[in-house]
Design an enzyme around this catalytic site. Structure first.
Site, PDB file in Angstrom:
ATOM      1  N   LYS A  13       0.824  -1.216   0.000  1.00 51.22           N
ATOM      2  CA  LYS A  13       0.000   0.000   0.000  1.00 51.22           C
ATOM      3  C   LYS A  13       0.855   1.263   0.000  1.00 51.22           C
ATOM      4  O   LYS A  13       0.521   2.250  -0.653  1.00 51.22           O
ATOM      5  CB  LYS A  13      -0.945   0.030   1.204  1.00 51.22           C
ATOM      6  CG  LYS A  13      -2.066  -0.990   1.154  1.00 51.22           C
ATOM      7  CD  LYS A  13      -3.155  -0.695   2.169  1.00 51.22           C
ATOM      8  CE  LYS A  13      -2.648  -0.560   3.585  1.00 51.22           C
ATOM      9  NZ  LYS A  13      -2.041  -1.799   4.099  1.00 51.22           N
ATOM     10  N   ARG A  88     -11.270   0.779   7.992  1.00 44.00           N
ATOM     11  CA  ARG A  88     -10.812  -0.565   8.341  1.00 44.00           C
ATOM     12  C   ARG A  88     -11.976  -1.477   8.719  1.00 44.00           C
ATOM     13  O   ARG A  88     -11.836  -2.699   8.724  1.00 44.00           O
ATOM     14  CB  ARG A  88      -9.823  -0.510   9.511  1.00 44.00           C
ATOM     15  CG  ARG A  88      -8.530   0.216   9.181  1.00 44.00           C
ATOM     16  CD  ARG A  88      -7.570   0.189  10.352  1.00 44.00           C
ATOM     17  NE  ARG A  88      -6.371   0.982  10.084  1.00 44.00           N
ATOM     18  CZ  ARG A  88      -5.311   0.550   9.437  1.00 44.00           C
ATOM     19  NH1 ARG A  88      -5.299  -0.688   8.989  1.00 44.00           N
ATOM     20  NH2 ARG A  88      -4.274   1.329   9.231  1.00 44.00           N
ATOM     21  N   ARG A 123      12.324  -9.162   6.467  1.00 46.64           N
ATOM     22  CA  ARG A 123      12.909  -7.828   6.660  1.00 46.64           C
ATOM     23  C   ARG A 123      13.935  -7.829   7.786  1.00 46.64           C
ATOM     24  O   ARG A 123      13.745  -8.471   8.815  1.00 46.64           O
ATOM     25  CB  ARG A 123      11.814  -6.811   7.015  1.00 46.64           C
ATOM     26  CG  ARG A 123      10.892  -6.426   5.890  1.00 46.64           C
ATOM     27  CD  ARG A 123       9.842  -5.475   6.425  1.00 46.64           C
ATOM     28  NE  ARG A 123       8.804  -5.180   5.452  1.00 46.64           N
ATOM     29  CZ  ARG A 123       7.597  -4.696   5.765  1.00 46.64           C
ATOM     30  NH1 ARG A 123       7.290  -4.471   7.032  1.00 46.64           N
ATOM     31  NH2 ARG A 123       6.720  -4.454   4.823  1.00 46.64           N
ATOM     32  N   ARG A 156      12.224  -6.335  13.597  1.00 44.72           N
ATOM     33  CA  ARG A 156      11.269  -5.577  14.398  1.00 44.72           C
ATOM     34  C   ARG A 156      10.183  -6.501  14.936  1.00 44.72           C
ATOM     35  O   ARG A 156       9.858  -7.520  14.329  1.00 44.72           O
ATOM     36  CB  ARG A 156      10.637  -4.463  13.555  1.00 44.72           C
ATOM     37  CG  ARG A 156      11.618  -3.374  13.182  1.00 44.72           C
ATOM     38  CD  ARG A 156      10.968  -2.251  12.414  1.00 44.72           C
ATOM     39  NE  ARG A 156      10.378  -2.705  11.155  1.00 44.72           N
ATOM     40  CZ  ARG A 156      10.144  -1.909  10.124  1.00 44.72           C
ATOM     41  NH1 ARG A 156      10.450  -0.631  10.191  1.00 44.72           N
ATOM     42  NH2 ARG A 156       9.607  -2.383   9.013  1.00 44.72           N
ATOM     43  N   ARG A 167      -1.680 -10.218  13.067  1.00 44.54           N
ATOM     44  CA  ARG A 167      -2.179  -9.041  12.344  1.00 44.54           C
ATOM     45  C   ARG A 167      -3.013  -9.446  11.136  1.00 44.54           C
ATOM     46  O   ARG A 167      -4.044  -8.829  10.847  1.00 44.54           O
ATOM     47  CB  ARG A 167      -0.999  -8.168  11.902  1.00 44.54           C
ATOM     48  CG  ARG A 167      -0.329  -7.417  13.037  1.00 44.54           C
ATOM     49  CD  ARG A 167       1.073  -6.991  12.675  1.00 44.54           C
ATOM     50  NE  ARG A 167       1.098  -6.052  11.552  1.00 44.54           N
ATOM     51  CZ  ARG A 167       2.167  -5.824  10.798  1.00 44.54           C
ATOM     52  NH1 ARG A 167       3.287  -6.501  11.020  1.00 44.54           N
ATOM     53  NH2 ARG A 167       2.124  -4.946   9.831  1.00 44.54           N
TER      54      ARG A 167
END
Length: 215
Positions: A13, A88, A123, A156, A167
């Site tokens: 996004k 959302r 990541r 992270r 999530r």
């Protein structure tokens, strides 16, 4: 050109939102940015928001949607705007409709959850500079070390597999009813809804978006 950009975490996004805002000269409206701005400006609403945040509560849909309504009345929204990741929930979508915020396009970026997991969990971050690597797509020269400093890279908390799975589950639970609502709106001619495969190259996705926004 009033656009809502939807997509789970890791669907791109940020990249596509930047492309849309730059190409079509419309502002990106982020609820997080608006909440921070309201707190900083110390308006009556900002003081209320600051109190809510300090107590660890969620800012109500009514407050957020009213901030959006105020935001899109500014001059830079005269040619349209992009809502990034908002609404959302179905409640937020219905409230947008209630306060007569007309949306032209819903663009939903689609990526299989298995691919999202690979994208995000791979990541690695250099915390001192914010430089981001990826073990598959952009690996450091030396494993787990920053190219420039040699310092250690970290994962992270939000990029750990357990966090990503949680999530994605939360997103799916909220998203199902939201997308059903927008499909109904599409069927009665109120909006144009497009699903875009976001596993293609960035240039291919850009072309798809350009083709859609001509319609």
């Amino acid at each position: 050109m009033r656009i809502i950009l939807l997509g789970a975490p890791g669907t791109g996004k940020g990249t596509q939102g930047k492309f849309i805002t730059e190409r079509y000269k419309i502002p990106k409206i982020s609820t997080g940015d608006m909440l921070r701005e309201a707190i900083y400006s110390k308006t009556k609403t900002g003081i209320i928001i600051q109190s809510i945040v300090r107590e660890g509560r969620l800012v109500s849909d009514e407050i957020v949607c009213n901030l959006i309504k105020q935001r899109i009345q500014k001059k830079d929204c005269i040619n349209g705007f992009l809502l990034d990741g908002f609404p959302r929930t179905i409640t937020q979508a219905l409230y947008l409709s209630k306060i007569k915020i007309k949306i032209d396009y819903i663009l939903e970026l689609i990526v299989p959850y298995k691919v999202i997991l690979e994208r995000i969990s791979g990541r690695r971050v250099h915390p001192q500079s914010g430089r981001i690597y990826h073990i598959k797509f952009k690996p450091p020269k030396i494993q787990d070390q920053d190219d420039l400093t040699g310092q250690s890279l970290i994962i992270r908390e939000d990029d750990k597999k357990e966090s990503i799975i949680r999530r994605l589950k939360e997103y799916k639970n909220m998203h199902n009813s939201l997308i059903k609502y927008y499909i109904q709106e599409k069927n009665i001619g109120n909006i144009k809804l497009f699903k875009i495969c976001s596993t293609d190259s960035v240039s291919v996705i850009h072309k798809k978006i350009k083709d859609i926004l001509k319609k």
